[in-house]
Design an enzyme around this catalytic site. Structure first.
Site, mmCIF file in Angstrom:
data_model
loop_
_atom_site.group_PDB
_atom_site.id
_atom_site.type_symbol
_atom_site.label_atom_id
_atom_site.label_comp_id
_atom_site.label_asym_id
_atom_site.label_seq_id
_atom_site.Cartn_x
_atom_site.Cartn_y
_atom_site.Cartn_z
ATOM 1 C CE1 TYR A 50 -4.064 -2.079 5.425
ATOM 2 C CE2 TYR A 50 -3.271 0.077 4.752
ATOM 3 C CZ TYR A 50 -3.800 -1.155 4.435
ATOM 4 O OH TYR A 50 -4.058 -1.466 3.113
ATOM 5 C CB SER B 221 -0.858 -0.013 1.271
ATOM 6 O OG SER B 221 -1.496 1.220 1.458
HETATM 7 N N1 LIG Z 1 -8.830 -1.051 -0.593
HETATM 8 C C1 LIG Z 1 -7.842 -0.188 -0.507
HETATM 9 O O1 LIG Z 1 -8.048 1.035 -0.441
HETATM 10 C C2 LIG Z 1 -6.426 -0.652 -0.510
HETATM 11 C C3 LIG Z 1 -5.402 0.274 -0.736
HETATM 12 C C4 LIG Z 1 -4.088 -0.152 -0.738
HETATM 13 C C5 LIG Z 1 -3.798 -1.483 -0.510
HETATM 14 N N2 LIG Z 1 -4.811 -2.360 -0.282
HETATM 15 C C6 LIG Z 1 -4.466 -3.740 -0.002
HETATM 16 O O2 LIG Z 1 -4.969 -4.538 -1.035
HETATM 17 C C7 LIG Z 1 -5.263 -5.845 -0.531
HETATM 18 C C8 LIG Z 1 -6.664 -6.244 -0.951
HETATM 19 O O3 LIG Z 1 -7.553 -5.304 -0.384
HETATM 20 P P1 LIG Z 1 -9.057 -5.129 -0.878
HETATM 21 O O4 LIG Z 1 -9.301 -3.685 -0.974
HETATM 22 O O5 LIG Z 1 -9.315 -5.988 -2.034
HETATM 23 O O6 LIG Z 1 -9.798 -5.632 0.425
HETATM 24 P P2 LIG Z 1 -11.017 -6.643 0.607
HETATM 25 O O7 LIG Z 1 -11.398 -6.501 2.036
HETATM 26 O O8 LIG Z 1 -12.028 -6.437 -0.431
HETATM 27 O O9 LIG Z 1 -10.317 -8.058 0.372
HETATM 28 C C9 LIG Z 1 -9.481 -8.644 1.304
HETATM 29 C C10 LIG Z 1 -9.728 -10.133 1.304
HETATM 30 O O10 LIG Z 1 -8.843 -10.720 2.275
HETATM 31 C C11 LIG Z 1 -9.573 -11.715 2.976
HETATM 32 N N3 LIG Z 1 -8.990 -11.955 4.275
HETATM 33 C C12 LIG Z 1 -9.031 -11.166 5.375
HETATM 34 N N4 LIG Z 1 -8.436 -11.777 6.397
HETATM 35 C C13 LIG Z 1 -8.006 -12.970 5.951
HETATM 36 C C14 LIG Z 1 -7.340 -14.063 6.550
HETATM 37 N N5 LIG Z 1 -6.997 -14.062 7.849
HETATM 38 N N6 LIG Z 1 -7.052 -15.143 5.794
HETATM 39 C C15 LIG Z 1 -7.430 -15.192 4.484
HETATM 40 N N7 LIG Z 1 -8.069 -14.194 3.874
HETATM 41 C C16 LIG Z 1 -8.355 -13.099 4.592
HETATM 42 C C17 LIG Z 1 -10.981 -11.147 3.098
HETATM 43 O O11 LIG Z 1 -11.931 -12.167 3.376
HETATM 44 C C18 LIG Z 1 -11.151 -10.496 1.738
HETATM 45 O O12 LIG Z 1 -11.712 -11.417 0.816
HETATM 46 C C19 LIG Z 1 -5.067 -5.767 0.975
HETATM 47 O O13 LIG Z 1 -3.807 -6.291 1.317
HETATM 48 C C20 LIG Z 1 -5.094 -4.286 1.259
HETATM 49 O O14 LIG Z 1 -4.373 -3.952 2.420
HETATM 50 C C21 LIG Z 1 -6.113 -1.993 -0.288
#
Ligand SMILES: NC(=O)c1ccc[n+]([C@@H]2O[C@H](COP(=O)([O-])OP(=O)(O)OC[C@H]3O[C@@H](n4cnc5c(N)ncnc54)[C@H](O)[C@@H]3O)[C@@H](O)[C@H]2O)c1
Length: 305
Positions: A186, A173
């Site tokens: 985070y 991120s």
């Molecule tokens: N959404 C944002 O703004 C953003 C920005 C930068 C980085 N990210 C990163 O991108 C990645 C994906 O994020 P997203 O936005 O798609 O989020 P999301 O919440 O839509 O998806 C995350 C997925 O991870 C799964 N998950 C959570 N805990 C878990 C565990 N213990 N074991 C297995 N699976 C687990 C959830 O069930 C979910 O399906 C993450 O690492 C997040 O930190 C997201």
């Protein structure tokens, strides 16, 4: 080695690498073929993970999907099949638990084969001030966002090294490049994820296993629900990102062996300015861009009844 010869060689190579990266900015490099690769995506039951799964499957890769959420996984499998995906395997795995990761990793190796593209994408966020965050959730953030990367690398990297072929993708991120209020755990977990992926990439170069590539992904806020409530102060300059677009950029970066991907491009400026500006000036700019307290309106994904 002779000091002058080595300095000359480094200067020439430095100029060459700079020019090469400028050329790639204008004329993107050739994209590698991922059909036939075994792509494992953690957190594939929603958001970015789901988009990546559907896209990799439609490119002919065998996709292995992990998530803690069975319903989310089922939905991703259905969507991928609708797009014509053939080889798709899903497993419930809690990436916050080392033993679960090792157990499911063994099952994948037996049932599917050696993973050649590993995408550590599962992530969680608390979104509270540090002192209001329960210890258990702080630990969980580190376990899912960082420690899971250690255990998945331990499980799948040896086969990549043996074949000198593979790709390690870390979905980190922008919060892994600059700190932010109400996101200390985070940010800590994402800084650690970036440092870990970068170090293993260097280790592969030292070991001359340059067939094992790394892509570190640092996006700003994406409209997946994870950061619901967060708003951009200047949406034209720093827009909230569309998950489909981010997934497409990630796939392109992987297929072009791009080592680091920061989205949107303007976010590259943040760590650069921070490296030489006085802290007060950095804080002033963070406030101006609306990044200092961007978590103030954070709600997160509503909990299910
Ligand atoms: N959404 C944002 O703004 C953003 C920005 C930068 C980085 N990210 C990163 O991108 C990645 C994906 O994020 P997203 O936005 O798609 O989020 P999301 O919440 O839509 O998806 C995350 C997925 O991870 C799964 N998950 C959570 N805990 C878990 C565990 N213990 N074991 C297995 N699976 C687990 C959830 O069930 C979910 O399906 C993450 O690492 C997040 O930190 C997201």
């Amino acid at each position: 080695m002779n000091f002058f010869l080595e300095t000359l060689k480094v200067t020439v190579l430095l100029v060459y690498y700079l020019l090469e990266s400028l050329v790639f900015l204008v004329v993107p490099g050739r994209k590698k073929n991922v059909s036939g690769e075994i792509v494992l995506i953690t957190g594939a039951g929603s958001g970015i993970g789901r988009h990546l799964a559907v896209k990799f499957a439609s490119l002919g890769a065998t996709v292995v999907l992990w998530d803690i959420n069975q319903e989310g996984l089922n939905c991703t499998v259905r969507l991928a099949k609708e797009k014509g995906a053939g080889r798709i395997h899903s497993y419930v795995c809690d990436c916050g638990k080392k033993q679960d990761i090792y157990r499911v990793a063994d099952q994948v190796k037996k049932e599917v084969g050696d993973v050649s593209i590993l995408i550590n994408n599962a992530g969680i966020v608390i979104g509270k001030e540090f002192l209001d965050s329960p210890d258990s959730l702080l630990e969980k953030t580190m376990e899912v966002n960082t420690m899971a990367h250690f255990w998945t690398y331990k499980a799948f990297l040896p086969a990549m090294i043996a074949a000198n072929h593979g790709h390690l993708v870390s979905i980190a991120s922008c919060a892994g490049l600059c700190g932010a209020g109400r996101a200390s755990d985070y940010c800590a977990s994402k800084f650690a994820a970036v440092g870990f992926a970068e170090s293993i990439d260097l280790e592969m170069r030292i070991l001359r296993k340059t067939g094992v590539k790394t892509t570190i992904v640092c996006p700003y806020v994406i409209n997946t629900g994870m950061f619901d409530g967060v708003k951009s102060k200047w949406p034209r300059l720093i827009p909230i990102l569309d998950p489909e677009y981010v997934a497409e950029r990630i796939i392109s970066a992987v297929r072009q062996n791009q080592e680091i991907l920061v989205v949107p491009r303007i976010a590259y400026v943040c760590p650069f300015l921070k490296s030489f500006l006085p802290v007060k000036a950095t804080v002033l700019l963070l406030d101006y861009f609306g990044l200092l307290d961007f978590m103030s309106t954070f709600k997160g994904r509503p909990k299910k009844e």
